[in-house]
Design a protein around this motif. Structure first.
Motif, PDB file in Angstrom:
ATOM      1  N   TYR A  56       0.780  -1.327   0.014  1.00 46.11           N
ATOM      2  CA  TYR A  56       0.145   0.155  -0.036  1.00 46.11           C
ATOM      3  C   TYR A  56       1.063   1.083   0.094  1.00 46.11           C
ATOM      4  N   PHE A  57       1.904   0.977   0.761  1.00 43.90           N
ATOM      5  CA  PHE A  57       2.807   2.417   0.761  1.00 43.90           C
ATOM      6  C   PHE A  57       3.323   2.939  -0.182  1.00 43.90           C
ATOM      7  N   SER A  58       3.723   1.831  -1.137  1.00 43.89           N
ATOM      8  CA  SER A  58       4.472   2.445  -2.612  1.00 43.89           C
ATOM      9  C   SER A  58       3.332   3.104  -3.301  1.00 43.89           C
ATOM     10  N   MET A  59       2.041   2.922  -3.309  1.00 43.39           N
ATOM     11  CA  MET A  59       1.090   3.565  -3.839  1.00 43.39           C
ATOM     12  C   MET A  59       0.789   4.911  -3.304  1.00 43.39           C
ATOM     13  N   VAL A  60       0.832   4.872  -1.948  1.00 39.29           N
ATOM     14  CA  VAL A  60       0.399   5.938  -1.174  1.00 39.29           C
ATOM     15  C   VAL A  60       1.528   7.225  -1.424  1.00 39.29           C
ATOM     16  N   LEU A  61       2.782   6.675  -1.533  1.00 44.49           N
ATOM     17  CA  LEU A  61       3.969   7.654  -1.581  1.00 44.49           C
ATOM     18  C   LEU A  61       4.151   7.997  -2.992  1.00 44.49           C
ATOM     19  N   VAL A  62       3.946   7.221  -3.999  1.00 47.51           N
ATOM     20  CA  VAL A  62       3.954   7.637  -5.426  1.00 47.51           C
ATOM     21  C   VAL A  62       2.985   8.704  -5.870  1.00 47.51           C
ATOM     22  N   LEU A  63       1.736   8.307  -5.273  1.00 47.25           N
ATOM     23  CA  LEU A  63       0.536   9.510  -5.361  1.00 47.25           C
ATOM     24  C   LEU A  63       1.000  10.885  -5.055  1.00 47.25           C
ATOM     25  N   GLN A  64       2.003  10.839  -4.005  1.00 47.99           N
ATOM     26  CA  GLN A  64       2.161  12.253  -3.659  1.00 47.99           C
ATOM     27  C   GLN A  64       2.734  13.022  -4.617  1.00 47.99           C
ATOM     28  N   THR A  65       3.169  12.474  -5.639  1.00 47.22           N
ATOM     29  CA  THR A  65       4.008  13.209  -6.748  1.00 47.22           C
ATOM     30  C   THR A  65       2.953  14.339  -7.322  1.00 47.22           C
ATOM     31  N   MET A  66       1.709  13.778  -7.397  1.00 44.38           N
ATOM     32  CA  MET A  66       0.381  14.696  -7.882  1.00 44.38           C
ATOM     33  C   MET A  66      -0.187  15.326  -7.076  1.00 44.38           C
ATOM     34  N   THR A  67      -0.375  14.648  -5.921  1.00 43.73           N
ATOM     35  CA  THR A  67      -1.421  15.224  -4.876  1.00 43.73           C
ATOM     36  C   THR A  67      -0.494  16.346  -3.875  1.00 43.73           C
ATOM     37  N   ILE A  68       0.702  16.331  -3.612  1.00 45.73           N
ATOM     38  CA  ILE A  68       1.308  17.381  -3.038  1.00 45.73           C
ATOM     39  C   ILE A  68       1.383  18.439  -3.598  1.00 45.73           C
ATOM     40  N   PRO A  69       1.762  18.771  -4.950  1.00 46.90           N
ATOM     41  CA  PRO A  69       1.970  20.114  -5.672  1.00 46.90           C
ATOM     42  C   PRO A  69       0.415  20.600  -5.740  1.00 46.90           C
ATOM     43  N   PHE A  70      -0.627  19.758  -6.031  1.00 41.07           N
ATOM     44  CA  PHE A  70      -2.002  20.170  -6.098  1.00 41.07           C
ATOM     45  C   PHE A  70      -2.105  20.961  -4.598  1.00 41.07           C
ATOM     46  N   SER A  71      -2.084  20.062  -3.561  1.00 46.68           N
ATOM     47  CA  SER A  71      -2.409  20.588  -2.381  1.00 46.68           C
ATOM     48  C   SER A  71      -1.600  21.821  -1.863  1.00 46.68           C
TER      49      SER A  71
END
Lengths: 388, 277
Positions: free
Chosen positions: B140-155
């Motif tokens: 799960y963590f791999s997906m959560v981590l990689v998703l941050q590439t998109m969610t952090i900039p937007f957030s």
């Protein structure tokens, strides 16, 4: 409680705008000093410097004898009241007032006592559980005050704290603030653009003016309100203090019959100038005479100095202000250089305060004399007052 | 009485609105219908608008064999995990970018914007290699981590705009009150921008919930998310449209619930500037 010293304070913004230059004055312990001036005169910047929210390029700032020039606002032990109050919207009145004390790690019961005392003093006890959004403008203003006094700071800094209130409330809060200051005896620096506020509240008033370059000084004069009115140091102060503003006329000083006669430039109006060494030195030259509206009095036509048609009269009840034009170049108070006011086509609009009973019919001529001994005189070159 | 011309214009406006509605809502309704109609009527020609509703497709995806039930849980884990990992980084970053004098602030914001503009597919292979090298593939963590590439900039972009709206005087008042920057952020600014934090979390959640590209390469069978499960029905033996529709309807539910519960924050968030003070 502390004294505060501004020593050669200056601030130039990165774009080269000079906000403050060469300001030096001291505030005594417990004194109430008002900074007043038109917008852009640097009064708010000075206040923010005192708070530590604005850095300064030159000069030093002392509290008591400690140099606090580079001290963070957190460590200055001052309290500030902002123009828009800056109350924390998500906290109750109680929490707003307690916040500063909590930052100082005060025990809870002591905070509680201090907050309740301050609330009592400001009549806020009923509102302690409310949030700022549920309060009226006047109540918010009092909470902002409460947040300041609850801390018992070394000094209060107030940035136009009454400007968001309606006229009636402002007058009421004015006296309340003054009383509060007398009761607490805390050194206060107060900024306003309202000269009535400045005159009524300040132990001393500092009149500031916008500056163009770092060689000038914003500070025009700092003195008691009465002294500012009676003995303005220059044209700017003379024009700023007093309402309606002082009238300025250009006069040629001519020696006649062993005395000086002032002839109003561009007219055949003339009057005797008072005796005095300083003024005598200007014989044969042009100076600026300052006539406060209250220096006029209605007289018989043969005694009249000014005898002009009155196109406008404002009746205020106790007094009437009458306006009239003389065909003489107007004086721009903001820079003493010669400059005609084209909007009035070379006319100089004057205002006189007269008793209501003496109000003439519109456009009738009104004979007015002036109290020559009380006149103010200014050097047209630098605007400085000519005084013995 | 309005003139015939005005009435005609009103009618035209409504007609236009209905057309719009048909274009946007129509496919969703069609999918809903697809999920509850008998499978053999799905592609009947001419199209059948009346049918006996059935929950067979939902039974299939949730109960027997029920492949998609655990995937809903996986999706929730990944989406909530993405939010939980997102906020502690994006909120302070947004605060710093909003309040502090930082060298190259503009470039950082543009860099974030660039990340948002880049197609996520472009990151897929490098991320896959990175994640397998560190042995996190299938977690799960791999997906959560990689998703941050998109969610952090937007957030960060979203949160910064909320924080920018908080009047500077409030923080100055707190400074004069004796608070340091962390206290100011924690006790003054963040509570005020709470609606913003909620809205930011919602967007991060929905983004993570909807994302299929990253889980497609990073998840294992046991950690696959719902979009991956949906993709599974595009089999070589044929496309089972009613299962896909049922899974898609299932996938719509959590974001809808979230928006229904928190919609007042979205509205408040969008009008934040007008209610300050």
């Amino acid at each position: 409680m502390a004294s505060m010293t501004f020593d050669g304070i200056g601030k130039t913004f990165p774009d080269g705008t000079v906000a403050v230059a060469n300001v030096s004055f001291a505030i005594a312990d417990g004194e109430f000093v008002v900074l007043v001036g038109p917008s852009g005169c640097g009064k708010s910047t000075l206040l923010r410097m005192a708070a530590g929210l604005e850095t300064l390029n030159t000069g030093r700032l002392l509290m008591d004898d400690a140099d606090v020039t580079n001290t963070e606002p957190q460590d200055r032990d001052i309290a500030m009241v902002f123009q828009n109050y800056a109350l924390y919207p998500h906290m109750t009145v109680y929490e707003n007032m307690a916040f500063g004390l909590q930052q100082r790690r005060m025990p809870k019961d002591r905070i509680d006592r201090l907050v309740r005392d301050a609330a009592e003093m400001l009549d806020l006890t009923r509102y302690l559980a409310r949030k700022p959004g549920q309060l009226s403008g006047g109540q918010r203003q009092r909470v902002a005050m409460g947040r300041a006094i609850v801390r018992h700071p070394m000094a209060f800094l107030m940035d136009e704290p009454l400007s968001n209130l309606d006229a009636k409330l402002r007058v009421q809060m004015r006296s309340e603030l003054k009383l509060l200051n007398q009761r607490l005896g805390v050194t206060t620096l107060y900024v306003t653009h309202d000269q009535v506020e400045a005159m009524t509240m300040g132990d001393r008033v500092a009149v500031l003016k916008p500056v163009q370059d770092a060689g000038e000084s914003n500070l025009q004069q700092i003195d008691t309100p009465q002294m500012l009115y009676d003995r303005p140091a220059n044209l700017f102060v003379a024009g700023f203090i007093g309402s309606p503003a002082m009238n300025f006329v250009r006069v040629d000083l001519v020696e006649e019959g062993g005395g000086l006669t002032a002839k109003v430039v561009g007219t055949d109006i003339a009057f005797k100038a008072p005796q005095g060494e300083a003024l005598s030195a200007y014989a044969g030259r042009q100076v600026i005479a300052g006539i406060r509206p209250e220096m006029f009095s209605v007289c018989r036509p043969e005694e009249a100095v000014f005898h002009q048609e009155i196109p406008v009269a404002e009746a205020l009840g106790a007094d009437t202000f009458v306006f009239f034009d003389i065909p003489s170049p107007a004086v721009d108070v903001n820079d003493a250089e010669e400059r005609e006011d084209f909007s009035r086509k070379g006319m100089n609009r004057m205002v006189a305060r007269i008793p209501p009973a003496a109000t003439p019919r519109l456009n009738a001529r009104l004979p007015l004399t002036i109290d020559v001994a009380a006149l103010h005189w200014f050097d047209p070159a630098d605007g400085r007052a000519i005084r013995d | 009485m309005s003139s015939p011309k005005a009435r005609f214009l009103t009618a035209l406006t409504y007609a236009g609105g209905l057309l719009f509605l048909a274009v946007f809502i129509g496919p969703i309704l069609w999918f809903l219908a697809l999920a509850i109609r008998p499978a053999d009527t799905a592609f009947a020609m001419p199209p059948q608008f009346t049918f006996e509703p059935t929950l067979n497709a939902f039974r299939h995806i949730l109960v027997d064999p029920g492949v998609n039930g655990p995937q809903v849980v996986n999706s929730l884990i990944v989406a909530i995990g993405a939010v939980v990992l997102n906020l502690p980084f994006s909120v302070p970053a947004a605060y710093a970018l909003s309040r502090f004098k930082l060298r190259g602030k503009k470039h950082i914001m543009l860099w974030y914007l660039g990340l948002l503009m880049a197609p996520p597919i472009a990151f897929l292979i490098p991320y896959f290699i990175l994640i397998t090298r560190i042995g996190l593939q299938g977690s799960y963590f791999s997906m959560v981590l990689v998703l941050q590439t998109m969610t952090i900039p937007f957030s960060v972009w979203l949160m910064k705009s909320f924080i920018d709206e908080v009047p500077a005087e409030l923080e100055e008042a707190a400074r004069v009150d004796g608070a340091r920057w962390f206290t100011i952020m924690w006790r003054i600014t963040l509570p005020i921008v709470r609606p913003g934090i909620i809205v930011t979390s919602m967007f991060a959640f929905v983004f993570a919930w909807n994302n299929a590209a990253f889980p497609l390469v990073l998840s294992a069978r046991s950690t696959a998310t719902l979009p991956i499960g949906t993709l599974g029905y595009f089999a070589t033996s044929g496309v089972t449209w009613n299962f896909i529709a049922a899974a898609a309807v299932l996938a719509m539910i959590p974001p809808m619930i979230i928006f229904l519960v928190f919609d007042r924050y979205v509205v408040r968030g969008l009008t934040f500037g007008s209610v300050k003070g």
